[in-house]
Design a protein around this motif. Structure first.
Motif, PDB file in Angstrom:
ATOM      1  N   GLU A  46       0.950  -1.177   0.014  1.00 24.63           N
ATOM      2  CA  GLU A  46      -0.053   0.227   0.357  1.00 24.63           C
ATOM      3  C   GLU A  46       0.574   1.732  -0.100  1.00 24.63           C
ATOM      4  N   GLN A  50      -3.372   2.743   0.981  1.00 22.50           N
ATOM      5  CA  GLN A  50      -4.297   2.527   0.225  1.00 22.50           C
ATOM      6  C   GLN A  50      -4.072   1.666  -0.950  1.00 22.50           C
ATOM      7  N   PRO A  52      -4.528  -0.222  -4.576  1.00 21.05           N
ATOM      8  CA  PRO A  52      -5.932  -0.645  -6.148  1.00 21.05           C
ATOM      9  C   PRO A  52      -5.452  -2.033  -6.169  1.00 21.05           C
ATOM     10  N   ASP A  55     -10.424  -2.933 -10.351  1.00 17.63           N
ATOM     11  CA  ASP A  55     -11.069  -2.002 -10.558  1.00 17.63           C
ATOM     12  C   ASP A  55     -11.778  -0.610  -9.313  1.00 17.63           C
ATOM     13  N   LEU A  57     -10.268   0.571  -5.367  1.00 14.62           N
ATOM     14  CA  LEU A  57      -9.156   1.114  -4.615  1.00 14.62           C
ATOM     15  C   LEU A  57      -9.775   0.773  -2.820  1.00 14.62           C
ATOM     16  N   THR A  59      -9.357   1.392   0.889  1.00 13.81           N
ATOM     17  CA  THR A  59      -7.804   1.675   1.715  1.00 13.81           C
ATOM     18  C   THR A  59      -7.816   1.854   3.505  1.00 13.81           C
ATOM     19  N   SER A  69     -13.856   2.129  -2.852  1.00 12.95           N
ATOM     20  CA  SER A  69     -14.136   3.023  -3.228  1.00 12.95           C
ATOM     21  C   SER A  69     -13.822   2.441  -4.670  1.00 12.95           C
ATOM     22  N   TYR A  71     -11.885   3.075  -8.597  1.00 17.29           N
ATOM     23  CA  TYR A  71     -10.880   2.951  -9.004  1.00 17.29           C
ATOM     24  C   TYR A  71     -10.379   3.375 -10.622  1.00 17.29           C
ATOM     25  N   LYS A  73      -7.082   3.991 -13.229  1.00 14.54           N
ATOM     26  CA  LYS A  73      -6.272   4.613 -13.496  1.00 14.54           C
ATOM     27  C   LYS A  73      -5.900   5.982 -13.946  1.00 14.54           C
TER      28      LYS A  73
END
Length: 317
Positions: A46, A50, A52, A55, A57, A59, A69, A71, A73
């Protein structure tokens, strides 16, 4: 030991739980990569709490709670199908509803920020009418309950038509009103399928065959018979790469490792049969050709073909 079955998979992404403070992730990674030369892992840690994953994210909050949530790119352009493009309206609205559902499913907190992002993207970048975007998002956030269908009603007739703009809608309406026929649209030929980067039409250029059974010869007189659903040139490149790297991913690579003075005749690959789209049909065609040509480089004989078919296959001793 003779009944052990090996399963081959290519796993590109996997999320694991955090390690304890006394566990060194580098040591664990080294241990895993030492188990088998063809099973290799990578490690991503991380950054600023965070990480990824596909898709999503992930946290880590200050109180060590996991939040997720949507994500994207950094290179994501937020460009989808433009509203004035020649696609059915259901295709365009389907993109909005799909991304809205993704925002709901991939948000541990309120998805309002992601929803506002979608509104901005579709109205400003992709030129969708704001009222249409709001309507689709609202109907996705607050879906209405559909009335159950009567199972005794006969199933409607459904057909597929190429989408050519407003004319398709008129035809669809007439078929629905006059004959009770439901229509679905398929996208018509696009510029991408017609033109290459140099602007020349590709329809007259012969493409490498797909779904083939092929034979690769060695200058020693031995041969290999295989099959592929992809274009034959791609499969040959994989065999060549495996032979160059000596990674034993190909039976041909094994042959060259055992006989380093031999040379594979890459320029004279034979297509024994083609146009086998069905997997089982292609594997049976491969087994027939293996029985017919008796390639000694192959690791196995492919699908089992009963000996009763030998005369049909024209086996010669």
């Amino acid at each position: 030991m003779d009944n052990i079955q090996v399963r081959h998979e290519n796993i590109e992404d996997e999320l694991t739980t955090p390690l304890s403070s006394y566990q060194d992730p580098a040591t664990l990674l080294q241990h895993l990569n030492q188990q088998h030369p063809q099973v290799q892992f990578t490690l991503e840690t991380e950054t600023n709490g965070q990480l990824p994953f596909l898709d999503v994210l992930v946290t880590r909050s200050p109180d060590n709670k996991i939040e997720i949530s949507v994500y994207r790119k950094p290179t994501h352009s937020d460009q989808y199908i433009y509203f004035d493009s020649n696609h059915p309206l259901k295709t365009k609205t389907g993109i909005i509803s799909t991304l809205t559902r993704r925002a709901i499913n991939l948000s541990s907190n309120s998805p309002s920020a992601e929803i506002e992002h979608l509104r901005h993207v579709f109205t400003k970048f992709n030129h969708y009418p704001p009222k249409l975007v709001d309507k689709i998002i609202r109907s996705t956030l607050h879906p209405t309950r559909k009335e159950p269908t009567n199972k005794n009603e006969p199933a409607p007739i459904r057909i597929t038509l190429p989408f050519i703009g407003k004319t398709s809608y008129h035809i669809s309406l007439l078929l629905k009103q006059q004959a009770g026929i439901e229509t679905y649209f398929t996208s018509s030929t696009t510029l991408k399928t017609v033109l290459k980067a140099n602007g020349r039409n590709t329809s007259k250029q012969q493409q490498p065959p797909k779904g083939v059974v092929y034979k690769i010869n060695c200058d020693c007189g031995e041969a290999y018979v295989g099959e592929t659903s992809r274009p034959i040139n791609i499969r040959i490149k994989e065999h060549l790469s495996s032979t160059t790297k000596s990674d034993r991913k190909s039976a041909i690579s094994d042959h060259i490792i055992k006989c380093p003075n031999h040379n594979i005749i890459w320029g004279s690959v034979e297509i024994l049969s083609k146009n086998h789209k069905d997997f089982t049909q292609r594997k049976l065609a491969e087994a027939v050709q293996i029985r017919r040509h008796k390639p000694s480089i192959n690791r196995d004989q492919g699908y089992l073909v009963p000996t009763a078919y030998n005369e049909l296959i024209k086996i010669t001793d």
